[in-house]
Write a protein that holds these residues in place. Sequence first.
Motif, PDB file in Angstrom:
ATOM      1  N   GLY A   1       3.764   5.844  -5.583  1.00 45.62           N
ATOM      2  CA  GLY A   1       3.604   6.001  -7.031  1.00 45.62           C
ATOM      3  C   GLY A   1       2.638   7.123  -7.378  1.00 45.62           C
ATOM      4  O   GLY A   1       2.912   7.940  -8.273  1.00 45.62           O
ATOM      5  N   HIS A   2       1.521   7.197  -6.653  1.00 47.58           N
ATOM      6  CA  HIS A   2       0.546   8.265  -6.889  1.00 47.58           C
ATOM      7  C   HIS A   2       1.135   9.631  -6.549  1.00 47.58           C
ATOM      8  O   HIS A   2       0.926  10.606  -7.285  1.00 47.58           O
ATOM      9  CB  HIS A   2      -0.725   8.037  -6.069  1.00 47.58           C
ATOM     10  CG  HIS A   2      -1.548   6.875  -6.527  1.00 47.58           C
ATOM     11  ND1 HIS A   2      -2.019   6.740  -7.813  1.00 47.58           N
ATOM     12  CD2 HIS A   2      -1.988   5.791  -5.863  1.00 47.58           C
ATOM     13  CE1 HIS A   2      -2.718   5.626  -7.916  1.00 47.58           C
ATOM     14  NE2 HIS A   2      -2.695   5.013  -6.744  1.00 47.58           N
TER      15      HIS A   2
ATOM     16  N   GLY B   1       0.814  -1.216   0.000  1.00 46.16           N
ATOM     17  CA  GLY B   1       0.000   0.000   0.000  1.00 46.16           C
ATOM     18  C   GLY B   1       0.843   1.259   0.000  1.00 46.16           C
ATOM     19  O   GLY B   1       0.537   2.227  -0.702  1.00 46.16           O
TER      20      GLY B   1
ATOM     21  N   LYS C   1       3.885   1.548  -1.173  1.00 43.36           N
ATOM     22  CA  LYS C   1       4.500   1.658  -2.505  1.00 43.36           C
ATOM     23  C   LYS C   1       3.502   2.245  -3.511  1.00 43.36           C
ATOM     24  O   LYS C   1       3.867   3.052  -4.359  1.00 43.36           O
ATOM     25  CB  LYS C   1       4.997   0.292  -2.990  1.00 43.36           C
ATOM     26  CG  LYS C   1       6.236  -0.182  -2.284  1.00 43.36           C
ATOM     27  CD  LYS C   1       7.404   0.702  -2.625  1.00 43.36           C
ATOM     28  CE  LYS C   1       8.692   0.149  -2.083  1.00 43.36           C
ATOM     29  NZ  LYS C   1       9.823   1.027  -2.340  1.00 43.36           N
ATOM     30  N   GLN C   2       2.244   1.837  -3.408  1.00 46.34           N
ATOM     31  CA  GLN C   2       1.222   2.335  -4.317  1.00 46.34           C
ATOM     32  C   GLN C   2       0.997   3.837  -4.096  1.00 46.34           C
ATOM     33  O   GLN C   2       0.913   4.609  -5.060  1.00 46.34           O
ATOM     34  CB  GLN C   2      -0.078   1.572  -4.101  1.00 46.34           C
ATOM     35  CG  GLN C   2      -1.170   1.939  -5.077  1.00 46.34           C
ATOM     36  CD  GLN C   2      -2.430   1.123  -4.858  1.00 46.34           C
ATOM     37  OE1 GLN C   2      -2.597   0.478  -3.818  1.00 46.34           O
ATOM     38  NE2 GLN C   2      -3.319   1.162  -5.819  1.00 46.34           N
TER      39      GLN C   2
END
Length: 119
Positions: A84-85, A78, A80-81
């Motif tokens: 990215g955003h 989560g 890492k996600q």
Amino acid sequence: LTEQQVISHYKQLLGDCSAIRRKIAELEQESTEHELVMETLEKVEEKTKRRAFRLVGGVLVERTVADVLPSVQANHAGIKQVLGHLATDLRAKEEAAAAWKIKYSIRTQDELQAGAAAQ
């Protein structure tokens, strides 16, 4: 737009970029901590039913390694996600600030001093 409004909007864009950079740095630190925990827990044999402690909402909870490891891995994914955003948002804000700077011919104090020194 008035000159003051243009400058204010540009400063707001730069402030947003700084806030996003700080959040990225914070989340990268958390990600590193999660990686260290996962690396340590993966070395422990799950068959031994070793105890692991996890902080949940300010309360320390005792679980087994087999219970804790999947949740730590899910949290790491989560993070890492979200990173990215945030990286995408940062690029968009930086591009918007650069476009605003070009559109209204904004020059920073450093640029003015460099131009004066060059003359």
